[in-house]
Enzyme design. Sequence first.
Site, short mmCIF file in Angstrom:
data_model
loop_
_atom_site.label_atom_id
_atom_site.label_comp_id
_atom_site.label_asym_id
_atom_site.label_seq_id
_atom_site.Cartn_x
_atom_site.Cartn_y
_atom_site.Cartn_z
N TRP A 5 0.79 -1.22 0.00
CA TRP A 5 0.00 0.00 0.00
C TRP A 5 0.83 1.28 0.00
CZ3 TRP A 5 1.95 1.97 4.38
CH2 TRP A 5 2.25 1.11 5.45
N LYS A 32 -3.01 -8.33 -7.88
CA LYS A 32 -3.75 -8.34 -6.60
C LYS A 32 -3.17 -7.18 -5.77
CE LYS A 32 -4.06 -9.26 -2.61
NZ LYS A 32 -4.35 -8.18 -1.63
N SER A 86 -2.91 -4.25 -2.75
CA SER A 86 -3.16 -4.26 -1.31
C SER A 86 -4.61 -3.86 -1.03
CB SER A 86 -2.23 -3.26 -0.62
OG SER A 86 -2.70 -2.98 0.68
N GLU A 87 -5.19 -4.45 -0.01
CA GLU A 87 -6.57 -4.12 0.37
C GLU A 87 -6.68 -2.67 0.87
OE1 GLU A 87 -4.62 -6.53 1.28
OE2 GLU A 87 -4.89 -7.19 3.35
N GLY A 143 5.88 -7.13 2.90
CA GLY A 143 6.64 -7.43 4.10
C GLY A 143 7.42 -8.73 3.99
N ALA A 194 7.74 -11.20 6.18
CA ALA A 194 7.02 -12.39 6.65
C ALA A 194 6.09 -12.90 5.56
CB ALA A 194 6.24 -12.06 7.92
N GLU A 208 10.39 -8.45 -3.40
CA GLU A 208 10.93 -7.15 -2.95
C GLU A 208 10.38 -6.94 -1.55
OE1 GLU A 208 13.03 -5.34 -4.50
OE2 GLU A 208 12.88 -5.94 -6.59
N GLY A 227 11.19 -6.07 2.96
CA GLY A 227 11.41 -4.95 3.87
C GLY A 227 12.85 -4.49 3.95
N CYS A 257 10.09 1.36 1.67
CA CYS A 257 10.96 0.20 1.92
C CYS A 257 12.41 0.64 2.05
CB CYS A 257 10.81 -0.81 0.80
SG CYS A 257 11.07 -0.10 -0.83
N GLU A 313 12.00 -3.57 11.13
CA GLU A 313 11.44 -2.51 10.30
C GLU A 313 10.22 -1.91 11.01
OE1 GLU A 313 9.36 -3.64 6.66
OE2 GLU A 313 10.48 -2.08 5.61
N LYS A 315 20.19 -10.24 1.29
CA LYS A 315 19.72 -10.96 2.49
C LYS A 315 18.19 -11.05 2.51
CE LYS A 315 22.56 -8.43 5.22
NZ LYS A 315 23.32 -8.02 6.42
N GLY A 328 15.07 -9.49 -0.05
CA GLY A 328 14.44 -9.93 -1.29
C GLY A 328 15.24 -10.87 -2.14
P1 NAD Z 1 2.15 -7.05 3.33
O1 NAD Z 1 3.20 -8.08 3.19
O2 NAD Z 1 1.28 -7.09 4.52
O3 NAD Z 1 1.15 -7.09 2.10
C1 NAD Z 1 1.59 -6.94 0.76
C2 NAD Z 1 0.60 -7.59 -0.16
O4 NAD Z 1 0.57 -8.99 0.10
C3 NAD Z 1 -0.83 -7.11 -0.02
O5 NAD Z 1 -1.42 -7.04 -1.29
C4 NAD Z 1 -1.48 -8.21 0.81
O6 NAD Z 1 -2.87 -8.31 0.61
C5 NAD Z 1 -0.77 -9.43 0.27
N1 NAD Z 1 -0.75 -10.58 1.19
C6 NAD Z 1 -0.78 -10.59 2.55
N2 NAD Z 1 -0.71 -11.86 3.01
C7 NAD Z 1 -0.62 -12.67 1.93
C8 NAD Z 1 -0.48 -14.07 1.76
N3 NAD Z 1 -0.44 -14.91 2.79
N4 NAD Z 1 -0.36 -14.55 0.51
C9 NAD Z 1 -0.36 -13.73 -0.56
N5 NAD Z 1 -0.51 -12.39 -0.46
C10 NAD Z 1 -0.62 -11.86 0.77
O7 NAD Z 1 2.92 -5.66 3.17
P2 NAD Z 1 2.31 -4.21 3.34
O8 NAD Z 1 2.04 -4.01 4.79
O9 NAD Z 1 1.20 -4.00 2.35
O10 NAD Z 1 3.54 -3.31 2.86
C11 NAD Z 1 4.56 -2.95 3.70
C12 NAD Z 1 5.78 -3.81 3.48
O11 NAD Z 1 6.17 -3.80 2.11
C13 NAD Z 1 6.99 -3.31 4.22
O12 NAD Z 1 7.65 -4.37 4.85
C14 NAD Z 1 7.86 -2.71 3.14
O13 NAD Z 1 9.22 -2.65 3.44
C15 NAD Z 1 7.57 -3.59 1.99
N6 NAD Z 1 7.91 -2.93 0.73
C16 NAD Z 1 9.01 -3.35 0.04
C17 NAD Z 1 9.38 -2.72 -1.13
C18 NAD Z 1 10.59 -3.16 -1.92
O14 NAD Z 1 10.68 -2.80 -3.09
N7 NAD Z 1 11.51 -3.89 -1.38
C19 NAD Z 1 8.61 -1.66 -1.60
C20 NAD Z 1 7.51 -1.26 -0.88
C21 NAD Z 1 7.16 -1.91 0.29
#
Ligand code: NAD
Length: 484
Positions: free
Chosen positions: A154, A178, A180-181, A232, A234, A253, A255, A287, A388, A458, A461
Amino acid sequence: MPESELSLKSMLIGDQWIAQESGAFDSVNPATGTVNFRISGATQAEIDLAVDTAGRAVRQPAWRDMLPHARAALLRRMADGIDANAEVLARLQMIENGKVWSECKAQVASAAATFRYYAGVCETLCAEVTPPRGNYLSMTRYDPYGVVLAITPWNSPLTMEAQKVAPALAAGNAVILKPSEVTSSPALELGRIALEAGLPPGILNIVTGLGARVGGPLVQHPGVRMVSFTGGTATGRAIAHAAAEKLMPVALELGGKSPHIVFADADQDAAIDAVIGGIFEGSGQSCVAGSRLYVQQSIAQSFIERLAARAGSLRVDLPDAERAQMGPIASFGQRERIEGMVEAARRDGAQVLLGGARPGDERLARGAFYLPTILAGLKPDATVVREEIFGPVLCALTFEDEDDLIAQANDSVYGLASGVWTVDYRRAWRIAQRLEAGSVWINTYKQLSISTPFGGFKQSGIGREKGITGMRLYQQSKGIYFGM
Ligand code: NAD
């Protein structure tokens, strides 16, 4: 508007806009706490339909055999459509994730530029004739995977969506996006723009819903051949596990906990501005946020005092306020998480040099606002230093010399980005080589170019987006031999 009057936003599968109430959810404006829209949530039926539709569309000669210059022209028309709808897209992002208006506008322009860049790559990227070792002609060509699933976060939705959708289409795939919600609307708008630009129906499908209910089953679906995920760590790990079961390639990609480093000889004014932009722009929800500041001990006290004074004058305001520099946190849940981490740090003895609270301004009381925060007096193993936070919270730390700095900076499970301020170019070069990070900025921060590969070391990603590499991500090579 009362919830009962909110119309339900539909998802896009093929050329059909499908409303689905059973998994529906609210899109909430984090600046005001009001509900913007209700968004459809896919059930297993829409998930199956989307994968089937994309699978059939990608095999149609109209797409499969489309020549690169024609595909490039389509991508350019999508870029034009993004530009033509810039105000709408920027506004949708602003009311869903609370980024300030100027940043929303800049991100829309950058999404259009990404489509134009991959139009160029699509038209010019070559297959290779490889040296034969016998009486044959051997070559390598690059095939699409078929149905690619793109899952986005998001914080910068349209930027991430363009970074995945443009190269995946340029490479000849069909995409299920898909979003983010928290920020589904810009993606739905992108789907409409794609159809208007003439993209064959089914080549870009926008499937909305919650992560575990919709993202998870899409990853596991046998018809999905590759997943490109930003989010994220996880969630990335869970996706990698599911992909391992199917032996499916993934691009992740994830955190970061990026070190921003200031040596005693640095241009301190420029460094202060960059440190502030690096952590407080987008309310720290980036990120690549420079969330661990390392200042050389000899200048640390005065540098951090000046930094705190300047950061304290940042204007936290409604995202569409004229001179707003920081909007709200993107969701109330995320603000709660940030508050919890700052409180835990306080209990562990951290000094709060700035912020550490919600703003007192009554106009902002209904939104998910949080002040720019600087913490000091932290132990290297404190949770706020290691995890993070994804919010406007800077951990101020110090170092003695290069070896001490490298040991501290690399002592992280993450390795996404880093910044170094020094006028000594030999030192900058040494440090850049030793930092474990996918991007190193020297005397600048958060400079990003679509032509330069981007990704993490690491646990930040796997794989690299952007550049030519970012298109190869969505292709598999095939060797072809002609007997002579
Ligand atoms: P998130 O991992 O909670 O969600 C990301 C997406 O994954 C959403 O669309 C969510 O609906 C979906 N999702 C959640 N659980 C899932 C599952 N079990 N299976 C499949 N899809 C699932 O992350 P967030 O809170 O939306 O974003 C913040 C995170 O994103 C931070 O950790 C940030 O660092 C990272 N981020 C990384 C980059 C990068 O380029 N490295 C860029 C932007 C954000």
